[in-house]
Design a protein around this motif. Structure first.
Motif, PDB file in Angstrom:
ATOM      1  N   ASN A  21      -0.157   7.311  16.933  1.00 53.31           N
ATOM      2  CA  ASN A  21       1.118   6.934  16.322  1.00 53.31           C
ATOM      3  C   ASN A  21       1.104   5.505  15.789  1.00 53.31           C
ATOM      4  N   ILE A  22       0.614   4.571  16.601  1.00 52.61           N
ATOM      5  CA  ILE A  22       0.615   3.181  16.147  1.00 52.61           C
ATOM      6  C   ILE A  22      -0.397   2.995  15.022  1.00 52.61           C
ATOM      7  N   SER A  23      -1.479   3.781  15.078  1.00 55.77           N
ATOM      8  CA  SER A  23      -2.452   3.744  13.989  1.00 55.77           C
ATOM      9  C   SER A  23      -1.830   4.272  12.710  1.00 55.77           C
ATOM     10  N   ALA A  24      -1.009   5.326  12.837  1.00 50.99           N
ATOM     11  CA  ALA A  24      -0.319   5.859  11.655  1.00 50.99           C
ATOM     12  C   ALA A  24       0.639   4.827  11.080  1.00 50.99           C
ATOM     13  N   VAL A  25       1.336   4.105  11.968  1.00 51.44           N
ATOM     14  CA  VAL A  25       2.231   3.038  11.498  1.00 51.44           C
ATOM     15  C   VAL A  25       1.428   1.960  10.777  1.00 51.44           C
ATOM     16  N   ALA A  26       0.294   1.579  11.376  1.00 48.16           N
ATOM     17  CA  ALA A  26      -0.534   0.527  10.784  1.00 48.16           C
ATOM     18  C   ALA A  26      -1.119   0.958   9.447  1.00 48.16           C
ATOM     19  N   LYS A  27      -1.660   2.181   9.429  1.00 47.12           N
ATOM     20  CA  LYS A  27      -2.293   2.656   8.200  1.00 47.12           C
ATOM     21  C   LYS A  27      -1.271   2.867   7.092  1.00 47.12           C
ATOM     22  N   GLY A  28      -0.210   3.591   7.425  1.00 45.64           N
ATOM     23  CA  GLY A  28       0.827   3.825   6.423  1.00 45.64           C
ATOM     24  C   GLY A  28       1.488   2.532   5.984  1.00 45.64           C
ATOM     25  N   GLY A  29       1.744   1.641   6.963  1.00 46.87           N
ATOM     26  CA  GLY A  29       2.343   0.361   6.623  1.00 46.87           C
ATOM     27  C   GLY A  29       1.432  -0.482   5.758  1.00 46.87           C
ATOM     28  N   GLY A  30       0.125  -0.438   6.057  1.00 41.11           N
ATOM     29  CA  GLY A  30      -0.839  -1.190   5.261  1.00 41.11           C
ATOM     30  C   GLY A  30      -0.904  -0.690   3.831  1.00 41.11           C
ATOM     31  N   ILE A  31      -0.941   0.626   3.675  1.00 46.22           N
ATOM     32  CA  ILE A  31      -0.975   1.221   2.339  1.00 46.22           C
ATOM     33  C   ILE A  31       0.307   0.884   1.581  1.00 46.22           C
ATOM     34  N   THR A  32       1.447   1.039   2.266  1.00 38.98           N
ATOM     35  CA  THR A  32       2.729   0.734   1.624  1.00 38.98           C
ATOM     36  C   THR A  32       2.800  -0.737   1.228  1.00 38.98           C
ATOM     37  N   PHE A  33       2.295  -1.620   2.105  1.00 44.70           N
ATOM     38  CA  PHE A  33       2.336  -3.047   1.809  1.00 44.70           C
ATOM     39  C   PHE A  33       1.474  -3.392   0.605  1.00 44.70           C
ATOM     40  N   ILE A  34       0.300  -2.773   0.519  1.00 45.01           N
ATOM     41  CA  ILE A  34      -0.563  -3.022  -0.638  1.00 45.01           C
ATOM     42  C   ILE A  34       0.149  -2.601  -1.918  1.00 45.01           C
ATOM     43  N   GLY A  35       0.808  -1.430  -1.850  1.00 43.16           N
ATOM     44  CA  GLY A  35       1.570  -0.978  -3.011  1.00 43.16           C
ATOM     45  C   GLY A  35       2.708  -1.930  -3.349  1.00 43.16           C
ATOM     46  N   LYS A  36       3.445  -2.367  -2.319  1.00 41.99           N
ATOM     47  CA  LYS A  36       4.561  -3.282  -2.554  1.00 41.99           C
ATOM     48  C   LYS A  36       4.062  -4.642  -3.027  1.00 41.99           C
ATOM     49  N   LEU A  37       2.914  -5.068  -2.499  1.00 40.57           N
ATOM     50  CA  LEU A  37       2.350  -6.337  -2.937  1.00 40.57           C
ATOM     51  C   LEU A  37       2.006  -6.268  -4.418  1.00 40.57           C
ATOM     52  N   PHE A  38       1.417  -5.143  -4.818  1.00 40.75           N
ATOM     53  CA  PHE A  38       1.069  -4.950  -6.222  1.00 40.75           C
ATOM     54  C   PHE A  38       2.318  -4.964  -7.097  1.00 40.75           C
ATOM     55  N   THR A  39       3.326  -4.183  -6.684  1.00 38.89           N
ATOM     56  CA  THR A  39       4.536  -4.104  -7.503  1.00 38.89           C
ATOM     57  C   THR A  39       5.295  -5.426  -7.513  1.00 38.89           C
ATOM     58  N   ASN A  40       5.195  -6.206  -6.415  1.00 35.74           N
ATOM     59  CA  ASN A  40       5.884  -7.498  -6.387  1.00 35.74           C
ATOM     60  C   ASN A  40       5.197  -8.530  -7.258  1.00 35.74           C
ATOM     61  N   VAL A  41       3.887  -8.438  -7.369  1.00 38.64           N
ATOM     62  CA  VAL A  41       3.180  -9.334  -8.291  1.00 38.64           C
ATOM     63  C   VAL A  41       3.666  -9.083  -9.714  1.00 38.64           C
ATOM     64  N   ILE A  42       3.728  -7.789 -10.073  1.00 40.06           N
ATOM     65  CA  ILE A  42       4.223  -7.438 -11.409  1.00 40.06           C
ATOM     66  C   ILE A  42       5.705  -7.789 -11.541  1.00 40.06           C
ATOM     67  N   ARG A  43       6.470  -7.526 -10.470  1.00 43.90           N
ATOM     68  CA  ARG A  43       7.909  -7.814 -10.511  1.00 43.90           C
ATOM     69  C   ARG A  43       8.162  -9.304 -10.702  1.00 43.90           C
ATOM     70  N   LEU A  44       7.387 -10.138 -10.008  1.00 43.00           N
ATOM     71  CA  LEU A  44       7.559 -11.582 -10.162  1.00 43.00           C
ATOM     72  C   LEU A  44       7.160 -12.035 -11.552  1.00 43.00           C
ATOM     73  N   ALA A  45       6.079 -11.434 -12.069  1.00 48.50           N
ATOM     74  CA  ALA A  45       5.657 -11.775 -13.425  1.00 48.50           C
ATOM     75  C   ALA A  45       6.754 -11.405 -14.424  1.00 48.50           C
ATOM     76  N   LEU A  46       7.327 -10.208 -14.240  1.00 52.38           N
ATOM     77  CA  LEU A  46       8.414  -9.776 -15.118  1.00 52.38           C
ATOM     78  C   LEU A  46       9.647 -10.665 -14.936  1.00 52.38           C
ATOM     79  N   ALA A  47       9.911 -11.063 -13.687  1.00 55.18           N
ATOM     80  CA  ALA A  47      11.070 -11.927 -13.427  1.00 55.18           C
ATOM     81  C   ALA A  47      10.921 -13.268 -14.132  1.00 55.18           C
ATOM     82  N   ILE A  48       9.703 -13.806 -14.135  1.00 55.16           N
ATOM     83  CA  ILE A  48       9.458 -15.069 -14.826  1.00 55.16           C
ATOM     84  C   ILE A  48       9.679 -14.902 -16.325  1.00 55.16           C
ATOM     85  N   VAL A  49       9.145 -13.793 -16.870  1.00 57.94           N
ATOM     86  CA  VAL A  49       9.313 -13.527 -18.303  1.00 57.94           C
ATOM     87  C   VAL A  49      10.789 -13.373 -18.651  1.00 57.94           C
ATOM     88  N   LEU A  50      11.503 -12.548 -17.868  1.00 58.89           N
ATOM     89  CA  LEU A  50      12.925 -12.322 -18.144  1.00 58.89           C
ATOM     90  C   LEU A  50      13.728 -13.610 -18.005  1.00 58.89           C
TER      91      LEU A  50
END
Length: 525
Positions: A21-50
């Motif tokens: 269970n804790i491994s599932a939390v870690a793995k799923g959380g890690g994958i989700t964080f990588i995705g959110k990190l990616f989208t936040n990099v783009i989101r911040l770039a877009l925020a600067i442009v806007l």
């Protein structure tokens, strides 16, 4: 002897279940964080442009329109966002295929109908709202534009939640946090050439969801074929509605909380203040992404553990997950508190007025993360009435503080309201979880990250005397790098438990195996 062997087998099974269970939390959380990190990099770039292209006023219109759309979404979801995750997770654990299909139909079908109604109402009353709330009829076209996208945004959200119910975190992350931001980046890039303004920026936000929704529908259909006979039983419908109503009222209050604050700034202060506060909020939002990722992954697991009445595992997950997010949060918190004006100046000099607000928002974020996943435990264990009460308290705190402080202090007053509302309710949740389950999100190992934070602050205080950064980005970057390295170095110096090391190995191994498989559209089981 047989008894001892039986006890040993039970303990081994408990340990194995916890590790899974804790491994599932870690793995799923890690994958989700990588995705959110990616989208936040783009989101911040877009925020600067806007921020630089639109300016504070046009950015204010853009954010006000999105806030109105989010409120409409909150009403249309009817609490079914949490219900979809919880009931799919429970039905899958029971191997109840029919119940799983009914949960999907109810979650997406009712939300689609209600979101269509809300979109029509928002369009119809756009001029009335613009004139009476904002005293600005020019805002009506922005409301009309976002109203068109409300049903699409709601369906997109429910497809995402359905995949989370199946614990298909990599697939939902791929669609929501990779495809969608890339699509939006491409659209905004084209708009920079043909003409970028607040209206086209809103359109890019809505259109980008089409890519994500299509991908998530495809992945959901592969996980659980959707070509089935339509129909739901009264029993399942009643269970979901009974669960959803208090969750809906609570979620609605949460939606109002963040978005009504934007509206208050626009009506009680200035439209440009909305733009400044939105930039400060955008930066502070990054700090909570790892916590949000872990909480997202933990939801179905907490629901299952509650179903099995396995309190010891819940406590261990509560404490270990909280330690991870606190360790990840602290260096980001330090950057926001020590370098607020530098961060805001990236968006433009006009936005540095929000430096004090950013510091206050950072403190609020640290309290929210540091008090653990109390809200998730309350949600997934069925204490929906308590969730509703908490949301009422939080919204009341927000409204009272906003009305008192925004007219006097503008964005700083709004930030203090966030600190009072978010900080107070998260401490309250932690206390409630303790009284219900007798568990806390802390243990003695939390002294390590606190000591590492103190050491990092001392280091950057010393280096900033020799390298005063002010608005010098190079010197600011060097100071930030030294501070973060000092923090990370002290964390590793203090060491990790054997259990944490094993979980880290499992996480990194899983990410190596899963990330290349994103494009295949299936997760490894």
């Amino acid at each position: 002897m047989e008894t001892n062997q039986l006890v040993g087998n039970v303990n081994t099974k408990d340990t194995s279940d916890f590790e899974n269970n804790i491994s599932a939390v870690a793995k799923g959380g890690g994958i989700t964080f990588i995705g959110k990190l990616f989208t936040n990099v783009i989101r911040l770039a877009l925020a600067i442009v806007l921020a630089r292209v639109l300016g504070t006023t046009q950015l204010g219109y853009y954010n006000l329109a999105l806030s109105a759309g989010n409120i409409a979404m909150g009403i249309a979801l009817f609490g079914l966002d949490a219900s979809v995750i919880r009931f799919i997770a429970i039905m899958v654990a029971r191997d109840d295929e029919e119940g799983t299909w009914e949960s999907i139909q109810i979650g997406i079908g009712i939300s689609l109908f209600l979101s269509s109604v809300m979109g029509v109402l928002l369009y119809a009353f756009s001029f009335y709202l613009s004139e009476t709330v904002f005293n600005n009829p020019d805002f009506a076209p922005y409301l009309q534009l976002i109203s068109v996208f409300v049903p699409l945004l709601v369906v997109n959200d429910q497809l995402f939640n359905s995949l989370r119910g199946f614990k298909e975190f990599n697939l939902s992350v791929l669609a929501q946090y990779i495809y969608q931001p890339i699509t939006r980046l491409i659209i905004v890039g084209v708009l920079l050439v043909v003409g970028l303004n607040a209206k086209t920026a809103i359109a890019s936000y809505g259109l980008a969801t089409i890519t994500a929704s299509g991908a998530m529908f495809y992945y959901l259909n592969r996980q659980f074929p959707l070509k089935r006979t339509l129909g739901v039983s009264k029993k399942v419908l009643k269970e979901i509605v009974v669960f959803s109503v208090p969750v809906w009222l609570s979620s609605l209050l949460v939606k109002f909380q963040g978005n009504i604050q934007t509206i208050f700034i626009g009506s009680l202060s200035t439209i440009s203040g909305v733009g400044i506060f939105s930039v400060a909020g955008q930066i502070s939002m990054v700090s909570g992404e790892f916590s949000s990722s872990i909480n997202t992954t933990a939801k179905p697991i907490i629901a299952e553990l509650n179903e099995k009445e396995d309190l010891p595992q819940m406590e261990r997950i509560y404490q270990m997950a909280n330690k991870w997010v606190v360790i990840a949060q602290l260096p980001i918190f330090l950057v926001m508190v020590m370098f607020p004006a530098t961060l805001l100046s990236i968006f433009g000099e006009d936005y540095t007025e929000g430096a004090s607000a950013l510091i206050i928002l950072a403190i609020a974020g640290l309290i929210k993360v540091g008090t653990g996943m109390g809200g998730i435990i309350i949600d997934m264990t069925g204490y929906t009435k308590m969730k509703l009460v908490n949301s009422i308290i939080r919204l009341a705190t927000f409204i009272i503080l906003d009305l008192l402080l925004i007219p006097k202090w503008g964005v700083v007053g709004a930030a203090i309201a966030v600190l009072g509302g978010e900080g107070g309710v998260n401490i309250l949740r932690m206390v409630q979880v303790f009284f219900i389950f007798k568990i806390l999100p802390f243990n003695r190992s939390f002294f390590k990250p606190i000591l590492a934070t103190a050491g990092a602050v001392l280091m950057v205080t010393l280096t900033s005397h020799f390298m005063p950064f002010e608005t010098n980005y190079l010197l600011a970057t060097l100071n930030i790098l030294i501070m973060v390295l000092a923090y990370v170095g002290l964390i590793f110096l203090f060491g990790f438990s054997e259990e944490e090391v094993n979980l880290f190995k499992a996480l990194t191994s899983n990410l190596k195996n899963k990330l290349p498989n994103f494009s295949k559209g299936r997760s490894s089981k």
